[in-house]
Design an enzyme around this catalytic site. Structure first.
Site, PDB file in Angstrom:
ATOM      1  CG  HIS A 199      -0.569  -7.212  26.334  1.00 12.77           C
ATOM      2  ND1 HIS A 199      -0.118  -6.332  27.391  1.00 12.77           N
ATOM      3  CD2 HIS A 199      -1.391  -8.193  26.900  1.00 12.77           C
ATOM      4  CE1 HIS A 199      -0.564  -6.839  28.465  1.00 12.77           C
ATOM      5  NE2 HIS A 199      -1.190  -8.196  28.186  1.00 12.77           N
ATOM      6  NE  ARG A 306      -4.200 -11.180  27.657  1.00 10.63           N
ATOM      7  CZ  ARG A 306      -3.343 -12.494  27.680  1.00 10.63           C
ATOM      8  NH1 ARG A 306      -3.917 -13.061  26.497  1.00 10.63           N
ATOM      9  NH2 ARG A 306      -2.487 -12.712  28.336  1.00 10.63           N
ATOM     10  NE  ARG A 342      -7.468  -9.466  31.690  1.00 10.24           N
ATOM     11  CZ  ARG A 342      -6.340  -9.620  31.130  1.00 10.24           C
ATOM     12  NH1 ARG A 342      -5.400 -10.007  31.980  1.00 10.24           N
ATOM     13  NH2 ARG A 342      -6.004  -9.059  30.087  1.00 10.24           N
ATOM     14  CD  GLU A 440      -2.924  -9.591  36.491  1.00 14.95           C
ATOM     15  OE1 GLU A 440      -2.039 -10.128  35.642  1.00 14.95           O
ATOM     16  OE2 GLU A 440      -3.642  -9.067  36.704  1.00 14.95           O
ATOM     17  CG  ASN A 463       1.850 -13.226  30.609  1.00 16.08           C
ATOM     18  OD1 ASN A 463       2.527 -14.302  30.542  1.00 16.08           O
ATOM     19  ND2 ASN A 463       0.943 -12.920  29.849  1.00 16.08           N
ATOM     20  CG  ASP A 464       1.082  -8.345  34.318  1.00 17.17           C
ATOM     21  OD1 ASP A 464       1.881  -7.388  33.948  1.00 17.17           O
ATOM     22  OD2 ASP A 464      -0.232  -8.173  33.932  1.00 17.17           O
ATOM     23  NE  ARG A 474       3.293  -8.315  29.796  1.00 18.53           N
ATOM     24  CZ  ARG A 474       2.157  -8.708  30.089  1.00 18.53           C
ATOM     25  NH1 ARG A 474       1.314  -8.508  31.253  1.00 18.53           N
ATOM     26  NH2 ARG A 474       1.484  -9.482  29.368  1.00 18.53           N
ATOM     27  CB  CYS A 511      -4.732 -17.339  32.260  1.00 22.94           C
ATOM     28  SG  CYS A 511      -4.573 -15.974  33.369  1.00 22.94           S
TER      29      CYS A 511
END
Ligand code: PEP
Ligand code: MG
Length: 586
Positions: A199, A306, A342, A440, A463-464, A474, A511
């Protein structure tokens, strides 16, 4: 890996995490624990010890006030408020009296006494039910660290308070460090650990800060003050770069600038393929202050807000009013365009000063919707703030980390109960607010037909999804080579989720970070995605690329890669497609 070249240049290789090149002095930031000394005092030394304490309080007060003023003038009064709370803690008379009596009773040095009293206060506040009081723990911790550094004469580097332009070199940078950084002074950063989708890297990319991560030993090879060059395009760190190298990089920068000037011209054009198939290109944001840039990039809305950014900057759980202001500011800045908010995705690498989250920071642990469903007061406060903002803007709500339909239903029950509360209080909100789920977690991807029936939209968090599908953390630089977005398993999952959404008649967005990579963007268009959401900086290039291809070519690309059996072959095919379509701008 490293190599030595001419004129004492040392080259370290890492992962190209955030594009751009920077050159300047290094600041090595080590997050070591502070050693608090403990020794006995003679009776006669007690008064001198108390004078030393007074002096350290004065110094700490001056430091906090100066940071407060700086933050207020650069980021605004809202961001500066936390330092007012720090001043209150520093001057709390009950705490100071307790430290003095601890000193008189134990005859131990003042650092030791202060640390003991501060620890007692922190465990007391931690045990409180009241969220506001719990939050005081973070304030006490920050203040006591600052004061202890002043007492022990050790220097604490504050990322909020960098004194000059520098390149930060660190073992790792947590998102809460990143939220604290004095961005205007930070030229770039390099870390020993980390992956492309950590992140802090995502934050760096959205701020346009070049970064190289996963270099393993940058903190051992680089000293504060060394001149270093960070090449975030190729993942290279150069210690003591030669004049020759600096000249070459200067030339490259001029060429890149020219290329960017051509690409940026497309931003006012519609988001559609060459043959006119629309695909909304939206922005991922962490707060209202990014909206000016998002609008300058002409994004079709915010595809992922986020919200953790607000919590990290607040160092705890912000009250409803603080959250409401931020959600509303983003929605107002977006105008008629949608803003997908989110709900809190805390946990994993995004921890705040709450032992509940900190003690279980695994990506597969107590995170996101799992945390919210067990902390209903925090979840409800956030939902109230989002719903209230929905009365004044085009706001949608989205849950992260949904793993099955029961979790989704539970979240919706909470949403319903908050709606009911607002109705009974006569507070406006959008009765038809759309609700979506992030896909995800592989279990959700496997049952996409069931999930799709119970939401208004889906958004794929690649990403996840990739880390869970491939069993590759990650953040872990050791296994970063196995984090393969072009793996056939990933591509099949993406296709099946997009197909599932289409069959259910609901839109599917992407996303995760791959949405901002041109060739993947084309692939996702070919699979039938309705929108792509990315760091606003990446939007012009994706738009340029999409506007350069026909839908039939995107579909042919999907067919081509779906027939190949391994990630290398897929990655090569995607790169060949990108080069062909970008022509001399590749
Ligand atoms: C994702 O997982 O792809 C995503 C967009 O969410 P985050 O990166 O915040 O986990
Ligand atoms: Mg995610």
């Amino acid at each position: 890996m490293s190599s030595e070249s001419s004129q004492n240049e040392i080259i370290l290789e890492g992962i190209a995490a955030s594009p751009g090149v920077a050159h300047g002095p290094a600041l090595v930031y080590l997050q070591k624990q502070l050693d608090v000394p403990c020794y006995d005092l003679q009776e006669s030394a007690i008064e001198t010890e108390l004078e030393r304490f007074d002096q350290a309080i004065l110094e700490t007060r001056a430091e906090i006030t100066s940071i407060r003023d700086k933050i207020a003038s650069t980021l605004g009064e809202g961001e500066a408020r936390i330092f007012d709370a720090h001043l209150l803690v520093l001057e709390d008379s009950a705490l100071l009296e307790e430290v003095t009596s601890e000193l008189r009773n134990t005859k131990k040095n003042i650092e030791y006494c202060y640390d003991r009293v501060a620890e007692r206060y922190m465990s007391f506040f931690k045990s409180m039910e009241d969220e506001y009081l719990k939050e005081r723990v973070a304030d006490i911790r920050d203040v006591s660290r600052r004061l202890l550094h002043n007492l022990t004469g050790t220097q604490k580097v504050s990322l909020r308070d960098l004194s000059g332009d520098c390149i930060l070199v660190s073992e790792d940078i947590s998102p809460s460090d990143a939220a604290d950084m004095a961005r205007e002074k930070l030229l770039a950063f390099a870390t020993d650990a980390g992956g492309k989708t950590s992140h802090s890297v995502i934050m760096a990319r959205s701020l346009g800060i070049p970064a190289v991560v996963g270099s393993h030993d940058a903190t051992k090879r680089i000293k504060t003050g060394d001149q270093i060059l960070i090449d975030g395009h190729d993942g290279v760190i150069v210690i003591n770069p030669s004049q020759d190298r600096l000249y070459k990089y200067g030339k490259l920068a001029t060429e890149r600038k020219k290329r960017d000037e051509i690409i940026i011209k497309v931003i006012d054009q519609p988001s559609a393929s060459k043959d006119g198939v629309p695909i909304a290109l939206m922005a991922n944001v962490e707060g209202a202050r990014e909206m000016e840039h998002v609008n300058a990039m002409n994004a079709d809305g915010v595809g992922l807000f986020r919200t953790e950014g607000i919590f990290l900057r607040h160092h705890g759980y912000p009250p409803e009013s603080v959250q409401y202001d931020e959600y509303l500011a983003v929605a107002e800045a977006a105008g008629d365009n949608p803003v997908i908010v989110r709900t809190l995705d805390i946990g994993g690498d995004k921890t705040i000063d709450d032992d509940n989250v900190k003690d279980d920071s695994s990506f597969m642990g107590f995170r996101a919707i799992r945390f919210c469903l067990e902390n209903l007061d925090i979840f409800k406060t956030q939902i109230r703030a989002i719903l209230r903002a929905s009365a004044k803007g085009n706001v949608k709500i989205m849950y992260p980390m949904i793993s099955g339909v029961l979790e989704l239903r539970k979240a919706n029950e909470v949403l319903e109960s908050v709606k009911q509360e607002l109705r009974s209080e006569g507070i406006d909100f959008d009765e038809n607010i759309e609700v979506g789920a992030m896909v995800e977690v592989p279990s959700a991807a496997m049952i996409i037909d069931i999930i799709a029936k119970e939401v208004d939209f889906l958004s794929i968090g690649t990403n996840d999804l990739i880390q869970y599908l491939m069993a590759v953390d990650r953040l872990n630089d050791r296994v970063a080579h196995l984090y393969q977005p072009a793996h056939p398993a990933v591509l099949r999952s993406l296709k099946s989720i997009i197909d599932g959404g289409r069959e259910a008649g609901i839109p599917v967005s992407i996303c995760g970070e791959i949405a901002g990579e041109p060739a993947f963007a084309a692939l996702l268009l070919g699979m039938g995605a309705s929108s792509l959401s990315m760091t606003a900086n990446l939007l012009p290039e994706v738009k340029y690329f999409i506007r350069n291809i026909n839908q039939s070519e995107a579909i042919a690309l999907v067919e081509e890669v779906m027939a190949l059996g391994d990630s290398d072959a897929n990655a090569k095919a995607l790169e060949a497609f990108r080069r062909e379509k970008m022509g001399n701008l590749a």
